[in-house]
Design an enzyme around this catalytic site. Structure first.
Site, PDB file in Angstrom:
ATOM      1  N   GLY A 722     -23.363  12.630  19.945  1.00  0.00           N
ATOM      2  CA  GLY A 722     -23.021  11.612  20.924  1.00  0.00           C
ATOM      3  C   GLY A 722     -23.652  11.881  22.275  1.00  0.00           C
ATOM      4  CB  SER A 723     -25.698  10.397  24.480  1.00  0.00           C
ATOM      5  OG  SER A 723     -26.563  11.145  23.648  1.00  0.00           O
ATOM      6  N   GLY A 724     -23.281  10.612  26.583  1.00  0.00           N
ATOM      7  CA  GLY A 724     -22.463   9.927  27.578  1.00  0.00           C
ATOM      8  C   GLY A 724     -23.175   9.862  28.903  1.00  0.00           C
ATOM      9  CB  SER A 725     -22.042   8.531  32.159  1.00  0.00           C
ATOM     10  OG  SER A 725     -20.842   9.283  32.250  1.00  0.00           O
ATOM     11  CG  PHE A 726     -21.587  12.735  34.084  1.00  0.00           C
ATOM     12  CD1 PHE A 726     -22.468  12.547  35.128  1.00  0.00           C
ATOM     13  CD2 PHE A 726     -20.323  12.175  34.179  1.00  0.00           C
ATOM     14  CE1 PHE A 726     -22.105  11.840  36.250  1.00  0.00           C
ATOM     15  CE2 PHE A 726     -19.957  11.460  35.296  1.00  0.00           C
ATOM     16  CZ  PHE A 726     -20.843  11.288  36.342  1.00  0.00           C
ATOM     17  CE  LYS A 746     -18.592  15.266  28.825  1.00  0.00           C
ATOM     18  NZ  LYS A 746     -17.371  14.629  29.366  1.00  0.00           N
ATOM     19  CG  ASP A 853     -14.853   5.829  30.949  1.00  0.00           C
ATOM     20  OD1 ASP A 853     -14.896   4.589  30.871  1.00  0.00           O
ATOM     21  OD2 ASP A 853     -15.800   6.569  30.653  1.00  0.00           O
TER      22      ASP A 853
END
Length: 989
Positions: A722-726, A746, A853
């Site tokens: 997975g990938s996120g904003s940070f 993470k 969020d």
């Protein structure tokens, strides 16, 4: 003649009768031989208790034979005075085996050989002693099995074979022993699954199976033991629910189920049904539900041990009203206290004048601790309040309890200073106050507690120097002062505490100066950590005397000189970290032969010369040598240049040294300026909360970059989940508690603006929360990667079933086929799981946390489709007295499509924003959003009216335009539970 013959016959008959009477009163050959056989098998009689057995006599004593006078032997049968009725050699120190001929003592009533050192088997011949009423072989070294022939002892009342080495099942023939009152087989290796036949032992008053290997369930038939007083099955492998019939046995006073795998809830009227119980133990099982208020009716209760279960709700306010409690252990549950009234159980505990053990640690107890703690019993020896969210200062009255041996206040929100008279606890053995917000100096009086064995003050805001008085400790095994703001030098007195054997941790402070040579006195210490300070000078040669060290960490200091040769003595080392110093010279060859090493980190020093190419240096997962630019050679994977020039061109090396010297000279002024700048900056930030350090604890130490690199195959794209904003999230495998465990890693993209702040925010939020519906964090990594660049990562539990977004909105046919459909009941439970997590964040911790969020991609599902909320990178920890204020730069917190509308106009972050994200803002044509793939049973129209419409109304109530009009999360949880109950009542699942 006839008369003479008759007189003669009468005389003969009289003589024969006298002979018969005499023979019945002389020595019985079977009893004598049985006793002598027993003595012959005794190998050691240290107290001489069998010395009297040497006198056998002539067998003509008309009252009783001589062996009836022997030590431990009694003959008190009126009809048969020459027969042995009791053999009692309890606690005589005997070693040897038990003779099979004891079965010839057929008039034996009592056989007690307990508390000796006898070995071998239990004689099967004892089944031939029909009058035996008490059999006690406890506390020996007997092995083998329990003879089935013992089931013939129809008069047996006491059967105690506890604390031996017996194995196999308990024979079912013992169900014939219907006269038993005590049945004790504790602390053996006996096992079995079907225990239902034991319910036939209806006359039992004492039933003890503890400390064996029994499996299966506790049978309902145990409820037939209507005379039970003492019931203990502690420390087995029993599972399932406890039969309610056992709680109907009103005579029980001691009830111990601890350390099994039992589950379920206790009956609500347990206190009514067991009113005179004095010990109730369900320690470390899987019980859940609330603690029944009727427990307060158990008027004789002395020990209440419910630790390590899943009890929730509040602690009954009258739990100690009868005043008999001595042990009160409710730790490691999910018990709550969010209002002052929830703490009122403390008031009833003040009635318990003999209370010795108070354990309410690892719960969800929030707020200020009641001031009436000073009114608790003066007999208190153990207090555990750790792992809650208790605020305020440490009560000064705590130090009036001069019998205290253990105090645990760690993992709370305590502020203020340590009381100056803390040293007034002469018996204190353990003192844990880590992970709080305690500031000020460590009191000198702490050194007065000479009995102290465990001291942990880590992860606070303590400053000043380490008191030299701590050198007075003579029994200390663990000292942890890490993650504070301590200054000054390491006192020599600290390193002279020779009792330090387990851990010395002074890391993450601001300690200066050289390492005292007294370090060599710690020759029994296993773990030493002085990393992340400002220690200077060389590593003392005396370190070679610490031959028991398995972990040595000097990372992140200002150490110079060479790696001392005396390290060659530390052959037990598993972890050696000398990175981020200024060490020079060659890498010692002997390190290659340290076969126990799993982590050798010498990175970012000034080491030079050839790298060893043998032993552990050939293992890429063990050795880190990054940032040492003058190294050469070594295994190919290290990619250092060849060392071929070294012997032939010493002049080049000399010129290189001159060049380095010149460069250092020209930079020295700028370095001084930087040092001054860093010093001023640190002084200005001494009071800033280091959320990263606060998160860490003494058992889960910070993990290294190398370990994460190995766990993820060098952060392979194949491990990317997975990938996120940070940043990105990888799956990896780490060894945790000696098990290979999958974890989610993470990794922060620190080039992204706000990523570092996100990391600290998430650390600060995650260290405060403890809820089964929130993703658990295991540890953090904060350091440098293989290139020396800053690296930060969170290691989280791996939730294996993907995100809710993937389940609801699979974007390809292949993905859709890989997921089973989620029926309506499962969706309702997922919604309830998320609501439970948000209710906890909003209403059950102080200060509250706003997630900021909430969206399907931040909801993870496990194997059972239980939802877990994750990603606290945008979370806000609220201050009730002073609401959070955004910075002057306008930034919307959240994801477009889920973010609350008021955030768009610059309103402050609030719990109402999370509620909006949780809801469904789609008021028109709402049936069009009903997922056609959602399956359910029953009449469609009924389901829509009874379940679907209420769910939509609930969602819309969360999305009111005005934040004040939105439903609160505690009300959402109540509504959802009601909807699920309605659905279940119509059998639609």
């Amino acid at each position: 003649m006839a008369i003479k013959w008759q007189l003669s016959m009468l005389s003969l008959l009289t003589h024969a009768l006298l002979l018969l009477t005499a023979s019945s009163q002389t020595i019985n050959g079977d009893d004598l031989s049985a006793l002598m056989s027993f003595k012959s098998l005794i190998r050691n009689d240290p107290r001489g208790v069998l010395s009297s057995w040497d006198a056998i006599g002539n067998g003509t004593n008309m009252t009783a034979p001589v062996f009836c006078q022997w030590t431990g032997v009694t003959c008190n049968d009126r009809q048969y005075p020459s027969r042995v009725t009791t053999l009692n050699l309890r606690d005589a120190g005997l070693t040897g085996t038990i003779s099979q001929q004891l079965g010839n003592l057929t008039h034996l009533h009592v056989l007690d050989l307990s508390a000796n050192s006898l070995d071998g088997d239990i004689p099967t011949s004892l089944g031939g002693c029909p009058k035996l009423r008490s059999l006690n072989f406890s506390r020996n070294h007997l092995s083998g099995t329990i003879p089935a022939d013992l089931g013939k002892l129809s008069k047996l009342a006491v059967f105690d074979i506890g604390h031996n080495n017996l194995t196999c099942d308990i024979p079912k023939s013992l169900s014939n022993l219907t006269t038993l009152t005590k049945f004790i087989v504790e602390r053996n290796f006996i096992h079995g699954q079907d225990l239902s036949w034991m319910g036939n032992l209806t006359t039992l008053t004492h039933f003890v199976l503890e400390g064996n290997s029994f499996t299966g369930n506790i049978p309902e038939t145990f409820g037939k033991m209507v005379k039970l007083i003492y019931f203990s099955v502690q420390d087995n492998h029993l599972e399932g629910h406890v039969p309610l019939s056992i709680f109907n046995i009103s005579s029980i006073r001691f009830f111990d189920l601890g350390f099994n795998r039992l589950s379920g809830s206790l009956p609500l009227d347990v206190g009514v049904k067991l009113p005179r119980i004095n010990r109730f133990n369900t320690l470390a099982n899987h019980f859940e539900g609330i603690i029944p208020p009727t427990f307060s009716n158990a008027s004789a209760l002395e020990s209440l041990l419910l630790r390590g279960n899943n009890y929730h709700g509040i602690i009954p306010r009258e739990i100690g009203i009868h005043g008999n409690l001595k042990v009160f252990s409710l730790g490691d549950n999910a018990l709550q206290a969010t209002r002052p009234s929830d703490w009122e159980f403390f008031i009833s505990l003040t009635n318990c004048s003999s209370l010795r053990f108070l354990d309410i640690g690892k719960n969800n107890l929030v707020g200020a601790m009641p001031i009436n703690i000073a009114n608790l019993s003066n007999e208190l020896s153990w207090i555990d309040l750790g792992g809650n969210q208790i605020i305020g200062t440490i009560p000064e009255d705590l130090w009036k309890f001069n019998k205290l041996t253990s105090v645990n206040l760690s993992y709370n929100l305590f502020t203020g200073t340590l009381p100056p008279d803390i040293g007034g606890l002469p018996r204190l053995n353990s003192f844990y106050i880590s992970h709080n917000r305690i500031d000020g100096k460590i009191p000198q009086s702490l050194g007065n507690i000479t009995q102290l064995s465990y001291l942990s003050l880590s992860n606070n805001f303590l400053d000043g120097s380490i008191p030299t008085s701590l050198g007075n400790f003579t029994k200390l095994e663990v000292m942890d002062l890490s993650c504070n703001s301590l200054t000054g030098q390491i006192p020599q007195e600290i390193l002279a505490i020779t009792s330090l054997t387990r851990r010395l941790n002074l890391s993450n402070n601001a300690l200066i100066g050289s390492i005292p040579t007294q370090i060599g006195l710690l020759n029994s210490l296993v773990k030493m950590d002085m990393s992340m300070n400002k220690l200077s000078g060389g590593i003392p040669e005396a370190i070679g005397s610490c031959v028991q060290l398995s972990s040595l960490n000097f990372q992140g200091n200002l150490l110079q000189g060479q790696i001392p040769k005396s390290l060659n003595n530390l052959r037990s080392l598993q972890i050696l970290d000398l990175s981020k110093n200024s060490l020079e010279g060659r890498i010692p060859e002997f390190l290659a032969n340290f076969t126990f090493l799993t982590n050798l980190n010498l990175s970012f020093n000034k080491l030079s010369g050839p790298v060893p190419n043998t032993g552990i240096f050939r293992n890429v997962t063990i050795v880190l040598l990054l940032g040492n630019k003058m190294l050469c050679g070594g295994p190919p994977y290290m990619q250092f240049p060849s060392c071929s020039y070294e012997d032939s061109d010493q002049a080049s090396v000399h010129r290189l040294h001159v060049l380095i010297f010149c460069i250092v000279g020209t930079l020295i002024s700028s370095m001084c300026c930087m040092t001054a700048y860093c010093f001023i900056k640190r002084k200005m930030k001494l009071n800033v909360v280091d959320n990263e350090n606060l998160f860490l604890n003494e058992t889960n130490e910070r993990i290294s970059y190398a370990e994460l690199q190995a766990a993820t195959n060098s952060f392979s794209p194949a491990n990317l989940i997975g990938s996120g904003s940070f940043g990105h999230v990888y799956i990896g495998n780490l060894i945790i508690d000696q098990n290979l465990v999958p974890v989610a890693i993470k990794v922060l993209n620190l080039s992204q603006r706000g990523a570092s702040r996100s990391f600290l925010t998430e650390c600060d939020a995650l260290r405060r929360i403890r809820h089964r519906k929130l993703v658990k964090v295991i540890t953090v990594c904060s350091g440098s990667d293989q290139n020396g660049d800053e690296f930060k990562a969170l290691v989280l539990e791996f939730i294996c079933n993907g995100t809710l977004d993937e389940w609801l909105h699979a974007n390809t046919t292949a993905v859709r086929r890989s997921y089973t459909r989620i029926n309506l009941m499962k969706r309702l439970h997922i919604a309830l799981d998320v609501a439970d997590a948000l209710e906890y964040l909003h209403h059950h911790i102080v200060p509250p946390i706003v997630h900021c969020d909430i969206k399907p991609s931040n909801i993870l599902l496990d194997d059972d489709l239980v939802a877990h909320v994750t990603d606290f990178g945008l979370a806000r920890i609220m201050n009730i007295a002073e609401p959070f204020k955004e910075s002057s730069s306008f930034v919307i917190k959240g994801t477009i499509g889920y973010v609350a509308p008021e955030y768009g106009s610059g309103s402050q972050v609030s719990m109402d924003g999370d509620i909006y994200s949780y809801g469904a803002a789609y008021p028109n044509n709402i049936l069009e959003i009903l997922d056609a793939s959602a399956t359910y049973n029953g009449n469609t129209q009924d389901i829509i009216e009874l379940v679907v419409y209420p769910i939509f109304r609930l969602g819309l109530a969360c999305c009111k335009e005005s934040p004040r009009e939105r439903m609160k999360m505690n009300d959402v949880v109540k509504e959802l539970n009601a909807i699920i109950k309605t659905y279940s009542a119509h059998t639609y699942s």
